[in-house]
Design an enzyme around this catalytic site. Structure first.
Site, mmCIF file in Angstrom:
data_model
loop_
_atom_site.group_PDB
_atom_site.id
_atom_site.type_symbol
_atom_site.label_atom_id
_atom_site.label_comp_id
_atom_site.label_asym_id
_atom_site.label_seq_id
_atom_site.Cartn_x
_atom_site.Cartn_y
_atom_site.Cartn_z
ATOM 1 N N ASP A 1 58.779 62.033 52.530
ATOM 2 C CA ASP A 1 59.424 61.176 53.807
ATOM 3 C C ASP A 1 58.753 59.981 53.250
ATOM 4 O OD1 ASP A 1 59.655 60.230 56.316
ATOM 5 O OD2 ASP A 1 58.192 61.473 57.879
ATOM 6 N N GLU B 1 37.942 46.092 32.982
ATOM 7 C CA GLU B 1 37.043 46.871 33.180
ATOM 8 C C GLU B 1 36.509 47.036 34.437
ATOM 9 O OE1 GLU B 1 34.063 43.202 31.416
ATOM 10 O OE2 GLU B 1 34.983 42.968 29.620
ATOM 11 N N GLU C 1 34.524 49.075 37.577
ATOM 12 C CA GLU C 1 33.424 49.066 37.961
ATOM 13 C C GLU C 1 32.967 49.878 39.390
ATOM 14 O OE1 GLU C 1 31.017 44.998 36.658
ATOM 15 O OE2 GLU C 1 31.432 45.123 38.367
ATOM 16 N N GLU D 1 25.416 49.042 35.425
ATOM 17 C CA GLU D 1 26.032 47.762 35.315
ATOM 18 C C GLU D 1 24.440 47.776 35.856
ATOM 19 O OE1 GLU D 1 27.521 44.826 36.145
ATOM 20 O OE2 GLU D 1 28.656 45.615 34.127
ATOM 21 N N GLU E 1 29.707 51.097 34.608
ATOM 22 C CA GLU E 1 31.572 50.831 34.122
ATOM 23 C C GLU E 1 31.710 51.476 33.310
ATOM 24 O OE1 GLU E 1 31.247 46.544 33.273
ATOM 25 O OE2 GLU E 1 31.854 46.443 31.562
ATOM 26 N N HIS F 1 37.083 43.360 35.672
ATOM 27 C CA HIS F 1 37.230 41.632 35.136
ATOM 28 C C HIS F 1 38.707 42.361 34.102
ATOM 29 C CE1 HIS F 1 32.813 40.619 35.496
ATOM 30 N NE2 HIS F 1 33.358 39.959 36.679
ATOM 31 N N ARG G 1 29.863 32.643 31.937
ATOM 32 C CA ARG G 1 30.123 33.148 33.633
ATOM 33 C C ARG G 1 30.632 32.874 35.215
ATOM 34 N NH1 ARG G 1 30.458 38.128 30.291
ATOM 35 N NH2 ARG G 1 29.678 37.971 28.288
ATOM 36 N N GLU H 1 39.795 36.534 29.852
ATOM 37 C CA GLU H 1 39.202 37.237 31.000
ATOM 38 C C GLU H 1 38.988 36.882 32.602
ATOM 39 O OE1 GLU H 1 35.194 39.467 32.287
ATOM 40 O OE2 GLU H 1 34.992 37.958 30.369
ATOM 41 N N ARG I 1 37.686 36.869 36.565
ATOM 42 C CA ARG I 1 36.933 38.181 37.093
ATOM 43 C C ARG I 1 36.603 37.538 38.260
ATOM 44 N NH1 ARG I 1 32.571 37.435 32.966
ATOM 45 N NH2 ARG I 1 30.719 37.209 35.231
#
Length: 466
Positions: A76, A154, A156, A211, A218, A267, A338, A355, A357
């Site tokens: 359903d 990655e 977490e 982490e 992670e 990430h 970063r 990457e 983030r």
């Protein structure tokens, strides 16, 4: 105690999973029926996700295996978030036979296998609101352009203690920090069990560690085809929660469960391949990044604010996307820094990738990868010129410098993110009309419900003052 002995006895009577095939590509219905007999499978779980990324399933006993493998099991759809109205409720579960896996533990009722499914209408047509089918459409678009998307995540999450009555708390189980070992990191054993079980399910883990925040962990999943990665993430979330529960803990993928601590991100590493060659790698180019890579990165940046509502779909997501906690808020890219949204890891050759983030693990993995791929491909198709990389700490830059580098900010809350999503035609086209409408409806209702609440902060700051 007697029940525990009975379960142990029944477990030993079942065949071990040794010899289960690692690759079921091209497997037929008869092949899977043979496997269910050989490995003593009692139930098959037909698994799918709703629009919000919540795992759903219909479980069938041995007598219904043939019907299930033929894609004849109905459910359903009107009771599933974002699917269909009551008057068009019946939906079919069409299993992807290559995703057949046996869960790496035995429940009291017997051994369970799972199959990931696409949703079809009763007239055998792909359902426009199926997240998995939506990603498959984007993967097919990439294939027409000569590319396949590879992605790795990655993921977490937090492990929390439960209250005496089994309820949820935000009390963490350890006092460890980034990369700490036991005895500070009390989650090592649970992580190892998680890794063992996901590897038994057939996909690779690259690394695992504690982490930054207490109770935060992670586990990095090895890159794979985009659809496989999304499938793996749905299974990974289920196993993490299941293992944590068996150890007496609550596992949460909530982006920002504790004020003042780092939140949980996801990430997402991504690249395009042409056959076996990484289309992002050019050994003679600046940064050894090809024009395809640079255009793809620019596509991500130009549409990041438009797809933020999909990759960061909760009101709580925007309490993670704030300065000071390692989460990105700036729409920029960098080779090493970063603080921007997109980072380019050092590896080159087949490992060349970007990457992103910003995503968090509360997202629907199928839709999150759909919109990222759509944004990147838009950049490639339009041959966009990448803006200059920012190799300085953006958080300390002046307003003039930020303008020089064309640095915008991500949406500050879910309401703003939904407005930007609604204005981004590329992202809406990737989602499709049905999912776009239902996603906006669900999320605006979420905001309404949140706005009806009176928080402890408001009481503390306003009650006695006004």
């Amino acid at each position: 105690m007697a029940q525990a002995k009975q379960r142990a006895a029944s477990s030993t009577e079942r065949p071990t999973l040794e010899g289960f095939p690692t690759d079921l590509a091209g497997a037929s219905k008869d092949d899977l029926l043979d496997l269910t007999r050989k490995f003593g499978v009692d139930f098959i779980r037909l698994q799918f996700t709703d629009i919000l990324g919540i795992n759903k399933n219909v479980e069938v006993p041995r007598t219904q295996f043939g019907k299930a493998l033929d894609g004849e099991i109905m459910f359903d759809g009107s009771s599933i978030e974002g699917f269909v109205r009551i008057e068009e409720s019946d939906m079919l579960l069409k299993p992807d036979l290559a995703t057949f896996r046996i869960l790496p533990y035995d429940d009291e009722g017997g051994r369970v296998a799972r199959l990931l499914c696409d949703i079809y209408t009763p007239d055998e047509q792909p359902f426009a609101g199926c997240p998995r089918t939506t990603l498959k459409r984007q993967v097919a678009r990439a294939r027409k352009l000569g590319f396949s998307m590879m992605a790795g995540c990655e993921a977490e999450f937090f492990l929390f203690e439960k209250s005496a009555d089994g309820g949820s708390t935000t009390a963490t189980h350890d006092s460890a920090a980034y990369f700490d070992l036991s005895p500070l990191d009390k989650g090592e054993e649970i992580r190892r069990v998680i890794i063992d079980q996901v590897e038994q399910m057939g996909f690779e883990v690259e690394a695992a560690h504690h982490e930054v925040a207490t109770g935060q962990h992670e586990i990095d999943l090895r890159y794979a085809d985009a659809l496989v990665t999304a499938d793996n993430l749905t299974t990974f979330k289920f196993i993490v929660r299941n293992v944590a529960n068996r150890y007496g803990f609550l596992a949460s993928f909530m982006p920002k469960p504790i004020q003042g601590m780092n939140g949980s991100g996801m990430h997402t590493h991504q690249s395009l391949f042409r056959g076996k060659e990484n289309a992002f790698f050019d050994p003679k180019a600046e940064y050894q990044l090809s024009r395809t890579a640079l255009s793809y990165i620019e596509g991500l940046l130009q549409h990041a604010r438009g797809f933020c509502a999909i990759t960061n779909p909760l009101i709580n997501s925007y309490k993670r996307l704030v300065p000071g906690y390692e989460a990105p808020v700036n729409v920029a890219w960098s080779m090493r820094n970063r603080s921007p949204l997109v980072r380019i890891p050092e590896r080159r050759g087949l490992g060349t990738r970007c990457e992103l983030r910003m995503p968090d693990p509360s997202c629907n993995p199928y839709l999150a990868l759909t919109v990222q791929l759509a944004a990147g491909l838009d950049g490639v198709e339009q041959k966009l010129e990448a803006r200059e990389p920012v190799n300085r700490n953006i958080f300390t830059m002046s307003y003039r410098d930020r303008r020089k580098y064309r640095i915008d900010e991500l949406p500050r809350d879910l309401h703003e993110a939904l407005e930007m999503f609604e204005k981004d035609d590329v992202v809406k086209a990737a989602m499709g009309e049905h999912l776009t409408e239902r996603f906006l409806e669900a999320k605006r209702n979420e905001i309404l419900q949140y706005n009806l609440q009176v928080s402890r902060w408001e009481i503390d700051n306003y009650l006695g003052r006004y």
